[in-house]
Design a protein around this motif. Structure first.
Motif, PDB file in Angstrom:
ATOM      1  N   ARG A   1       3.430   0.566 -12.361  1.00  0.00           N
ATOM      2  CA  ARG A   1       4.143  -0.489 -11.898  1.00  0.00           C
ATOM      3  C   ARG A   1       4.548   0.767 -10.015  1.00  0.00           C
ATOM      4  O   ARG A   1       5.302  -0.178  -9.645  1.00  0.00           O
ATOM      5  N   SER A   2       4.442   1.651 -10.752  1.00  0.00           N
ATOM      6  CA  SER A   2       4.631   2.713  -9.130  1.00  0.00           C
ATOM      7  C   SER A   2       3.359   2.694  -8.109  1.00  0.00           C
ATOM      8  O   SER A   2       3.298   1.188  -7.288  1.00  0.00           O
ATOM      9  N   SER A   3       2.367   2.920  -8.088  1.00  0.00           N
ATOM     10  CA  SER A   3       1.386   3.415  -7.850  1.00  0.00           C
ATOM     11  C   SER A   3      -0.139   3.836  -7.630  1.00  0.00           C
ATOM     12  O   SER A   3       0.129   4.842  -8.329  1.00  0.00           O
ATOM     13  N   TYR A   4      -0.916   3.496  -8.260  1.00  0.00           N
ATOM     14  CA  TYR A   4      -1.982   4.289  -8.671  1.00  0.00           C
ATOM     15  C   TYR A   4      -3.007   5.089  -7.644  1.00  0.00           C
ATOM     16  O   TYR A   4      -2.841   4.403  -6.421  1.00  0.00           O
ATOM     17  N   ASN A   5      -2.999   6.057  -8.009  1.00  0.00           N
ATOM     18  CA  ASN A   5      -4.183   7.120  -7.452  1.00  0.00           C
ATOM     19  C   ASN A   5      -4.973   6.099  -7.833  1.00  0.00           C
ATOM     20  O   ASN A   5      -5.354   5.706  -8.569  1.00  0.00           O
ATOM     21  N   LEU A   6      -5.590   7.056  -6.308  1.00  0.00           N
ATOM     22  CA  LEU A   6      -6.846   5.884  -6.018  1.00  0.00           C
ATOM     23  C   LEU A   6      -8.180   6.832  -5.883  1.00  0.00           C
ATOM     24  O   LEU A   6      -7.877   7.581  -4.081  1.00  0.00           O
TER      25      LEU A   6
ATOM     26  N   THR B   1      -7.983  -3.053  -3.516  1.00  0.00           N
ATOM     27  CA  THR B   1      -6.787  -4.297  -4.215  1.00  0.00           C
ATOM     28  C   THR B   1      -7.597  -5.375  -4.249  1.00  0.00           C
ATOM     29  O   THR B   1      -6.616  -5.550  -5.003  1.00  0.00           O
ATOM     30  N   ILE B   2      -8.716  -5.772  -4.786  1.00  0.00           N
ATOM     31  CA  ILE B   2      -8.844  -7.448  -5.315  1.00  0.00           C
ATOM     32  C   ILE B   2      -9.029  -7.250  -6.291  1.00  0.00           C
ATOM     33  O   ILE B   2      -8.990  -7.791  -7.307  1.00  0.00           O
ATOM     34  N   SER B   3      -9.714  -5.838  -6.875  1.00  0.00           N
ATOM     35  CA  SER B   3      -9.769  -5.930  -8.704  1.00  0.00           C
ATOM     36  C   SER B   3      -8.179  -5.477  -9.323  1.00  0.00           C
ATOM     37  O   SER B   3      -7.554  -6.163 -10.101  1.00  0.00           O
ATOM     38  N   LEU B   4      -7.334  -4.909  -8.437  1.00  0.00           N
ATOM     39  CA  LEU B   4      -6.421  -4.558  -8.552  1.00  0.00           C
ATOM     40  C   LEU B   4      -5.175  -5.655  -9.279  1.00  0.00           C
ATOM     41  O   LEU B   4      -4.615  -6.262 -10.057  1.00  0.00           O
ATOM     42  N   MET B   5      -5.079  -6.356  -8.229  1.00  0.00           N
ATOM     43  CA  MET B   5      -4.781  -7.997  -7.814  1.00  0.00           C
ATOM     44  C   MET B   5      -5.921  -8.958  -9.447  1.00  0.00           C
ATOM     45  O   MET B   5      -4.291  -9.906  -9.634  1.00  0.00           O
TER      46      MET B   5
ATOM     47  N   HIS C   1      10.292  -4.195 -10.040  1.00  0.00           N
ATOM     48  CA  HIS C   1       9.130  -4.849 -11.507  1.00  0.00           C
ATOM     49  C   HIS C   1      10.104  -5.156 -12.478  1.00  0.00           C
ATOM     50  O   HIS C   1       9.927  -5.477 -13.565  1.00  0.00           O
ATOM     51  N   ALA C   2      10.345  -3.550 -13.105  1.00  0.00           N
ATOM     52  CA  ALA C   2      11.295  -3.559 -14.684  1.00  0.00           C
ATOM     53  C   ALA C   2      12.885  -4.149 -14.428  1.00  0.00           C
ATOM     54  O   ALA C   2      13.539  -5.045 -15.021  1.00  0.00           O
ATOM     55  N   LYS C   3      13.324  -4.489 -13.522  1.00  0.00           N
ATOM     56  CA  LYS C   3      15.028  -5.017 -13.162  1.00  0.00           C
ATOM     57  C   LYS C   3      14.666  -6.561 -12.726  1.00  0.00           C
ATOM     58  O   LYS C   3      14.904  -7.804 -13.188  1.00  0.00           O
ATOM     59  N   TYR C   4      13.532  -6.743 -12.126  1.00  0.00           N
ATOM     60  CA  TYR C   4      13.281  -8.367 -11.822  1.00  0.00           C
ATOM     61  C   TYR C   4      12.629  -8.816 -11.945  1.00  0.00           C
ATOM     62  O   TYR C   4      11.814 -10.190 -11.605  1.00  0.00           O
ATOM     63  N   GLY C   5      11.670  -8.205 -13.106  1.00  0.00           N
ATOM     64  CA  GLY C   5      10.643  -8.986 -13.366  1.00  0.00           C
ATOM     65  C   GLY C   5       9.004  -9.143 -12.469  1.00  0.00           C
ATOM     66  O   GLY C   5       8.385  -9.651 -12.453  1.00  0.00           O
ATOM     67  N   LEU C   6       9.601  -8.737 -11.020  1.00  0.00           N
ATOM     68  CA  LEU C   6       8.598  -8.444 -10.192  1.00  0.00           C
ATOM     69  C   LEU C   6       7.304  -7.970 -10.955  1.00  0.00           C
ATOM     70  O   LEU C   6       6.960  -7.103 -10.636  1.00  0.00           O
ATOM     71  N   ASP C   7       6.078  -8.946 -10.361  1.00  0.00           N
ATOM     72  CA  ASP C   7       4.838  -8.470 -10.654  1.00  0.00           C
ATOM     73  C   ASP C   7       4.076  -7.620  -9.021  1.00  0.00           C
ATOM     74  O   ASP C   7       3.483  -8.264  -7.837  1.00  0.00           O
ATOM     75  N   VAL C   8       4.903  -6.615  -8.611  1.00  0.00           N
ATOM     76  CA  VAL C   8       4.259  -5.789  -7.351  1.00  0.00           C
ATOM     77  C   VAL C   8       3.631  -5.068  -7.643  1.00  0.00           C
ATOM     78  O   VAL C   8       3.653  -3.819  -8.824  1.00  0.00           O
ATOM     79  N   ARG C   9       2.317  -4.974  -6.632  1.00  0.00           N
ATOM     80  CA  ARG C   9       0.671  -4.077  -7.317  1.00  0.00           C
ATOM     81  C   ARG C   9       1.260  -3.124  -6.093  1.00  0.00           C
ATOM     82  O   ARG C   9       0.551  -3.431  -4.992  1.00  0.00           O
ATOM     83  N   SER C  10       0.528  -0.866  -6.936  1.00  0.00           N
ATOM     84  CA  SER C  10       0.662  -0.667  -5.287  1.00  0.00           C
ATOM     85  C   SER C  10      -0.979   0.782  -5.667  1.00  0.00           C
ATOM     86  O   SER C  10      -0.806   0.347  -7.138  1.00  0.00           O
TER      87      SER C  10
ATOM     88  N   PRO D   1       0.929  -1.454  -0.145  1.00  0.00           N
ATOM     89  CA  PRO D   1       0.124  -0.438   0.001  1.00  0.00           C
ATOM     90  C   PRO D   1       0.283   1.130  -0.301  1.00  0.00           C
ATOM     91  O   PRO D   1       1.798   1.491   0.694  1.00  0.00           O
ATOM     92  N   SER D   2       0.752   2.279  -0.733  1.00  0.00           N
ATOM     93  CA  SER D   2       1.232   3.550  -0.837  1.00  0.00           C
ATOM     94  C   SER D   2       0.130   4.554  -0.133  1.00  0.00           C
ATOM     95  O   SER D   2      -0.914   3.723   0.410  1.00  0.00           O
ATOM     96  N   SER D   3      -0.207   5.628  -0.083  1.00  0.00           N
ATOM     97  CA  SER D   3      -1.265   6.301   0.412  1.00  0.00           C
ATOM     98  C   SER D   3      -0.668   7.722  -0.850  1.00  0.00           C
ATOM     99  O   SER D   3       0.169   8.394  -1.042  1.00  0.00           O
ATOM    100  N   ILE D   4      -2.131   8.688  -0.542  1.00  0.00           N
ATOM    101  CA  ILE D   4      -2.277   9.415  -0.655  1.00  0.00           C
ATOM    102  C   ILE D   4      -1.266  10.804  -0.390  1.00  0.00           C
ATOM    103  O   ILE D   4      -0.703  12.091  -0.958  1.00  0.00           O
ATOM    104  N   ALA D   5      -0.618  11.053   0.547  1.00  0.00           N
ATOM    105  CA  ALA D   5       0.542  10.802   1.005  1.00  0.00           C
ATOM    106  C   ALA D   5       1.998  11.223   0.498  1.00  0.00           C
ATOM    107  O   ALA D   5       2.817  11.823   0.861  1.00  0.00           O
ATOM    108  N   VAL D   6       2.105  10.889  -0.211  1.00  0.00           N
ATOM    109  CA  VAL D   6       2.934  10.880  -1.244  1.00  0.00           C
ATOM    110  C   VAL D   6       2.965  12.208  -2.042  1.00  0.00           C
ATOM    111  O   VAL D   6       3.960  12.890  -2.163  1.00  0.00           O
TER     112      VAL D   6
END
Ligand code: VAH
Length: 313
Positions: free
Chosen positions: A234-239, A220-224, A155-164, A113-118
């Motif tokens: 692949r940083s984090s989606y505004n919500l 969260t479930i929809s994104l995953m 995600h870019a370097k190791y192909g890890l499917d990380v979502r936020s 989880p990220s946040s609008i605090a960014v």
């Protein structure tokens, strides 16, 4: 197996229940730094996990070989300003340890989880876009911003499917928030039912992006569940959620509790944090990439919160 780290928190408590309903109780391993206060996790596997203890985490990944990992452990904005180094350490080291383990154990998907605090004082404050100036001035905010950069990097370097997701302030009745700036919007409901009045620590006209927990969990479930190729962020989606002020929330509560009264505490340190955040968010990427649409507006959220809280008060 799905591993949830930070399962006792405001999001984790609800996510464990939702994921167990979808995948089955034994498929979801709840973990946190100590045993859960409420009984909601007792119905399935629970493990003690300390995100700062790499060996402890490694054993957990070894034991369960999770296909999905949700890392929800974090120190939020208000407590983060009281304990800046601890917040940076837990939020950053915790994320990096989990990202490394996810690569090592070939975890299929990771959620963080990220946040609008960014966003910060120089970010556009209305309909804040996905991409803009981001100068967060809280440790929590810039730890989440740095974390987003790491997620995109893995995600870019190791192909890890990380979502936020950049969650707004979250409001729910099953679990209380821990040490955030938006917590007033949860406490107010408990006080309205218990005493009929509430002293808010943010000023009357402080508008912030908020979201009902039901919507946050569904997002969260929809994104995953979205196909990887649909995701352009692949940083984090505004919500976006619902933006309202304490005055507007109090007026909505008054429709159900006519004698409810709100008052305001001056000079709370959380006011400066709130003032540095957006008032509303643009989440067009979430709509476009994975069909996001919110369900709860202020009216529906208030009615549902009071309905559920009065049954457990
Ligand atoms: C906090 N609830 O107040 C969190 C959230 C946007 C607010 O990140 O710190």
């Amino acid at each position: 197996k799905i591993l949830i780290i930070g399962a006792n928190g405001q999001i984790g408590t609800e996510l464990v229940t939702t994921l167990r309903n979808i995948h089955g109780t034994d498929a979801v391993i709840a973990s946190d730094i100590n045993t859960p206060a409420d009984a909601s996790h007792q119905n399935g596997p629970f493990e003690i996990a300390n995100v700062l203890d790499k060996d402890n985490l490694h054993q957990l990944f070894e034991k369960y070989r999770p296909t999905q990992v949700y890392l929800l452990a974090a120190i939020l904005s208000a407590i983060g300003e009281q304990k800046p180094k601890m917040a940076w350490d837990l939020n950053m080291t915790g994320l990096l340890q989990v990202l490394d383990l996810a690569v090592e154990f070939k975890v299929t998907k990771v959620f963080w989880p990220s946040s609008i605090a960014v966003f910060g004082p120089h970010s556009p404050q209305q309909q804040t876009p996905q991409y803009c100036v981001m100068d967060p001035n809280t440790v929590y905010g810039f730890s989440k911003l740095a974390g987003e950069r790491w997620c995109e990097y893995y995600h870019a370097k190791y192909g890890l499917d990380v979502r936020s997701l950049r969650y707004p302030g979250l409001i729910g009745w099953k679990a209380n928030p821990g040490g955030g700036t938006t917590d007033y919007a949860v406490h107010i409901f408990h006080e309205a039912l218990k005493t009929g009045k509430y002293q808010g620590f943010l000023s009357a006209e402080t508008a912030l992006p908020m979201m009902y927990m039901n919507d946050a969990i569904r997002a969260t479930i929809s994104l995953m569940d979205a196909p990887a190729e649909a995701l352009t962020i692949r940083s984090s989606y505004n919500l976006a959620g619902i933006s309202f002020t304490p005055t507007q929330l109090a007026a909505e509560i008054k429709k159900h509790i006519p004698n409810f009264e709100i008052g305001y505490i001056e000079n709370d340190p959380r006011q400066a944090i709130a003032d540095s955040w957006p008032k509303s968010i643009d989440d067009s990427y979430a709509h476009k990439d994975w069909g996001w649409n919110i369900e709860y507006d202020l009216q529906k959220m208030t009615a549902d919160m009071l309905e559920n809280l009065k049954n457990i008060a």
